[in-house]
Design an enzyme around this catalytic site. Structure first.
Site, PDB file in Angstrom:
ATOM      1  N   LYS B 180       0.840  -1.198   0.000  1.00 12.92           N
ATOM      2  CA  LYS B 180       0.000   0.000   0.000  1.00 12.92           C
ATOM      3  C   LYS B 180       0.872   1.244   0.000  1.00 12.92           C
ATOM      4  O   LYS B 180       1.649   1.461   0.926  1.00 12.92           O
ATOM      5  CB  LYS B 180      -0.911   0.046   1.227  1.00 12.92           C
ATOM      6  CG  LYS B 180      -1.905   1.218   1.162  1.00 12.92           C
ATOM      7  CD  LYS B 180      -2.718   1.379   2.433  1.00 12.92           C
ATOM      8  CE  LYS B 180      -2.060   2.255   3.464  1.00 12.92           C
ATOM      9  NZ  LYS B 180      -1.878   3.659   3.043  1.00 12.92           N
ATOM     10  N   GLY B 237       4.070   2.466  14.007  1.00 18.67           N
ATOM     11  CA  GLY B 237       4.909   1.285  14.238  1.00 18.67           C
ATOM     12  C   GLY B 237       4.524   0.564  15.521  1.00 18.67           C
ATOM     13  O   GLY B 237       4.446  -0.671  15.565  1.00 18.67           O
ATOM     14  N   GLU B 385       9.963  14.575  16.367  1.00 19.96           N
ATOM     15  CA  GLU B 385      10.279  14.606  14.951  1.00 19.96           C
ATOM     16  C   GLU B 385       9.357  15.627  14.273  1.00 19.96           C
ATOM     17  O   GLU B 385       8.135  15.513  14.342  1.00 19.96           O
ATOM     18  CB  GLU B 385      10.046  13.209  14.357  1.00 19.96           C
ATOM     19  CG  GLU B 385      10.503  13.105  12.927  1.00 19.96           C
ATOM     20  CD  GLU B 385      10.363  11.680  12.376  1.00 19.96           C
ATOM     21  OE1 GLU B 385       9.408  10.990  12.728  1.00 19.96           O
ATOM     22  OE2 GLU B 385      11.234  11.289  11.582  1.00 19.96           O
TER      23      GLU B 385
END
Lengths: 283, 476
Positions: B180, B237, B385
């Site tokens: 995907k 994740g 981040e």
């Protein structure tokens, strides 16, 4: 008749032998069902203390030369050999195994330390690389320990299972909090005495006796633990879920055999990180 | 600064279809449940894309399983390798078209797609093609085995390159895949489906399902999938790691980063400044391994900041299709909002933000290259981040302090070291907890070179022999 002096079975944390902070013990019988010992039952606080000392011991151990680590692991084998009689007696008393069976278990434990000792300075020869990149760069991949490992020794093995849980972690420079088999913990405490006299820096190996299910959640959810070995757990899926919170490296139950005189290089590598370094080539 | 005449790349090289279905079992499905994919530099709609449903995912997994059992696992390695070589060659042939398509859909400068992304895509397939008949040398003993069906989910920052990093080793090892692409950047993956057709790759070996996070979650959860490979945020994740807990599924996770780029006083400063710029402004800073924390030795902080600002005055922001553009569009409005929010938070916590004067195009999503000075390690912009063209600047005095600050992060993907002293480089490289250390360079990638992180930057490696291992298991 002289009265025998019995041992107090305690935890092994930071190179010392404390009782559980909780003051708890659990009663252990020998194979005939007679009282053998009151074994320390580690608590959450013992887990947390172990992680702190394991973290502080890690950089020194990882920074030791591979030759040095190899000699210390070999020395563990020497010390274990020297106390063979004691281990055999303990295994027999606890499990009712024959003299031959108990000796075989000890043989394998000793030989596994020797097998692992030889790996310290060969891991990168097999699993590292100079990478031929398409540009003017020196590029090298090496392996380094992942950090602090929490591991649950198999429940059914008094000694060799624990050795094959601890050795693959520390061979590369990790420090470890190992939870011994709950019902076969006697050799774990004696193994701690072997480690303590093998020049292994305090805190590199910490051994807790107690209930894996109780201690598991504290270790699996601890954010300063980098990897978890679920071999001896009975609630592995739940612990793997907790371990995901800080993306711990997970060794699932049944991934590696623990009862032989050899380990597995892949097991060692599962507890290591590949690091790749680039530098330009030029004048 | 010189005035540059416009030097736009022609977009005639690319013809997108008006709408796309999924690529399942070698054929495109009829478009359904569509959403629009846009050019983030203009907000122009490029095509209508299908949202993958549970049914789509199931038929893709079935196609992959059937291809695995009937075709792909039966082929000898040399033949699998030849298909991959074919794909590499077609990518080279169509490289300019793919570069333009990537720039249109992603917003990154054409000079990056043309010179970095697409050449790496081709080289990745070429590299792993050669492994397909050499798996006995991968390090798992003789006759290692594939996992079977792999679900692969890739991000929007390097759409086709991430596809290549995933598909090439998976196929070389003998797996079949369902991939995907990110919801905002599906187009090059759909062009890749056409390339699979041109290469006559057996049907079902590669399946492309488009959609959002819910489609990805279905791909992870599908019971007939053996392995997950994901590149994206650490938060997702974590969700994946939880989703597969207690199953037999394996995972490779390439997640976030907050790399320290460490500049010592004995560095070649002009080169270091180039490295700082490349480290954080390459690809608009939409790079998981971006050098987003500059750690500069205190004694040279003023000269480095002065040089850096002077260099930043010459960065050209604008039309990604212009061959002179250095910084293109931010990939989405959502990402732009996030960057803006984090920079404001950084200023609120005491940082001082600076950006050169930039003429922003009227449409699209843009963010000027920005540095934030006076940042302390506890600040949000030193920890989180940002995934944008924003550099947080901190100082250090000693190498030990540099290591401590660099390692003080939940992440551990990459790090940079700038010094002319070789022994210092080697010791720093030993001590930095990062999967990739760039010394006197930054943001270098190569199919022969393993890439991946420590700690919450994920696990597993991509690239090199190590990257192959994630798609193989020993035969006993």
């Amino acid at each position: 008749m002289r009265l025998e002096v019995k041992k107090t079975y305690k935890l092994f944390i930071g190179g010392k032998f404390p009782r559980s902070e909780s003051g708890r013990v659990y009663k252990l019988n020998n194979h005939k069902g007679e009282f053998l010992a009151n074994v320390a039952k580690a608590s959450r606080k013992d887990v947390r203390e172990s992680v702190v000392v394991a973290r502080s011991a890690h950089s020194g151990w990882a920074g030791a030369t591979a030759y040095n680590r190899g000699q210390i692991l070999y020395r563990i084998a020497e010390m274990l050999e020297g106390r063979r009689e004691q281990f055999v007696a303990e295994i027999r008393e606890l499990t009712g195994q024959s003299d031959k069976q108990a000796n075989q278990e000890v043989d394998k434990a000793i030989d596994s330390w020797v097998w692992h000792a030889g790996w310290t300075d060969k891991i990168d020869a097999v699993a590292g690389n100079v990478n031929p990149v398409a540009g003017p760069f020196f590029n090298i991949s090496t392996n380094q320990p992942t950090g602090v490992v929490a591991a649950f020794a198999p429940q059914g093995s008094p000694l060799v299972g624990l050795v094959n849980t601890i050795a693959p972690a520390i061979v590369s420079g990790n420090s470890i909090i190992a939870i011994s088999s709950e019902m076969l913990p006697i050799c774990a405490v004696t193994l701690a005495e072997v480690l303590e006299t093998s020049d292994l820096p305090g805190g590199v190996v910490n051994i807790l006796t107690g209930n894996a299910t109780e201690l598991g959640s504290w270790l699996a959810s601890h954010l300063d633990v980098n990897a978890i070995d679920l071999e001896g757990t009975s609630n592995a899926a739940e612990l793997e879920m907790l371990a995901a919170e800080n993306l711990k490296r997970v060794i699932r139950k049944g991934s590696y055999a623990r009862t032989g005189a050899k380990g597995s290089l892949q097991h060692i590598l599962d507890l290591m990180e590949t690091k790749t370094v680039w530098h330009p080539k030029g004048h | 600064m010189f005035d540059y005449a416009p030097a736009p790349e022609s977009r005639d090289l690319v013809n997108f279809q008006a709408s796309y279905g999924h690529f399942i079992g070698g054929k495109f499905t009829k478009p359904a449940n569509s959403y629009s994919t846009i050019n983030p530099a203009t907000e122009e709609v490029l095509a209508e894309i299908s949202r993958g449903t549970a049914k789509d995912v199931d038929s893709a997994v079935k196609a992959a399983r059937s291809a695995y059992e009937k075709t792909w696992s039966k082929l000898d390695g040399a033949t699998r390798g030849k298909y991959l070589y074919r794909i590499a060659r077609i990518i080279q042939e169509r490289s300019r078209e793919l570069a333009v398509a990537e720039t249109l859909n992603n917003g990154k400068p054409i000079k990056e797609t043309r010179d970095a992304d697409i050449p790496l895509v081709a080289s990745w397939f070429f590299y792993y093609a050669g492994w397909a008949d050499k798996l006995d040398y991968a390090g798992l003993g003789a006759n290692p085995m594939a996992h079977g069906v792999v679900s692969q989910i890739v991000p929007w920052n390097f759409p086709l390159m991430m596809l290549a990093w995933k598909i090439a080793p998976a196929l070389a090892a003998g797996n079949t895949v369902v991939l995907k692409p990110a919801e905002t950047t599906p187009l090059t993956a759909l062009l890749f489906a056409e390339i699979c057709q041109q290469a006559e790759l057996p049907d079902g070996v590669v399946n492309i399902v488009t959609g959002f996070g819910d489609t990805g979650a279905m791909m992870v959860g599908h019971p007939d999938v053996n392995k997950i490979a994901f590149t994206g945020s650490t938060d997702v994740g974590r969700i994946i790691a939880k989703q597969i807990a207690g199953t037999e599924k394996k995972a490779t996770l390439e997640l976030g980063g907050k790399a320290a780029n460490i500049v010592f006083e004995d560095a070649a400063l002009d080169q270091a400044v180039e490295g700082i710029v490349n480290g954080i402004f390459f690809n608009q800073g939409h790079v998981c391994c971006a050098g987003s924390r500059l750690l500069v030795q205190e004694s040279i902080q003023h000269v480095v900041i002065k040089k850096l600002k002077a260099r930043m005055e010459n960065i050209r922001l604008g039309d990604p299709m212009d061959k002179n553009t250095d910084i293109g569009a931010i990939n989405s409005k959502e990402q732009l909002t996030k960057i803006d929010r984090l920079v404001k938070q950084g200023v609120k916590e005491g940082g001082e933000a600076w950006a050169p004067a930039c003429v922003m195009p009227k449409n699209g999503f843009w963010y000027a290259p920005t540095i934030i000075t006076g940042v302390s390690p506890a600040n949000t912009v030193a920890r989180e981040e940002i995934f944008g063209p924003v550099l947080s600047v901190m100082t250090f005095r000693t190498p030990a302090e540099a290591v401590a600050k660099a390692n003080n992060s939940q992440y551990g993907l990459s790090a940079g070291v700038w010094t002319e002293k070789g022994s210092r480089i080697l010791k720093m490289a030993d001590q930095l907890n990062a999967g990739v250390v760039w010394a006197n360079t930054f943001n270098q990638f190569d199919p022969a070179s393993p890439f991946g992180g420590f700690k919450e930057s994920g696990y597993g490696r991509e690239g090199g022999r190590h990257g192959l291992l994630g798609y193989l298991k020993g035969s006993n």
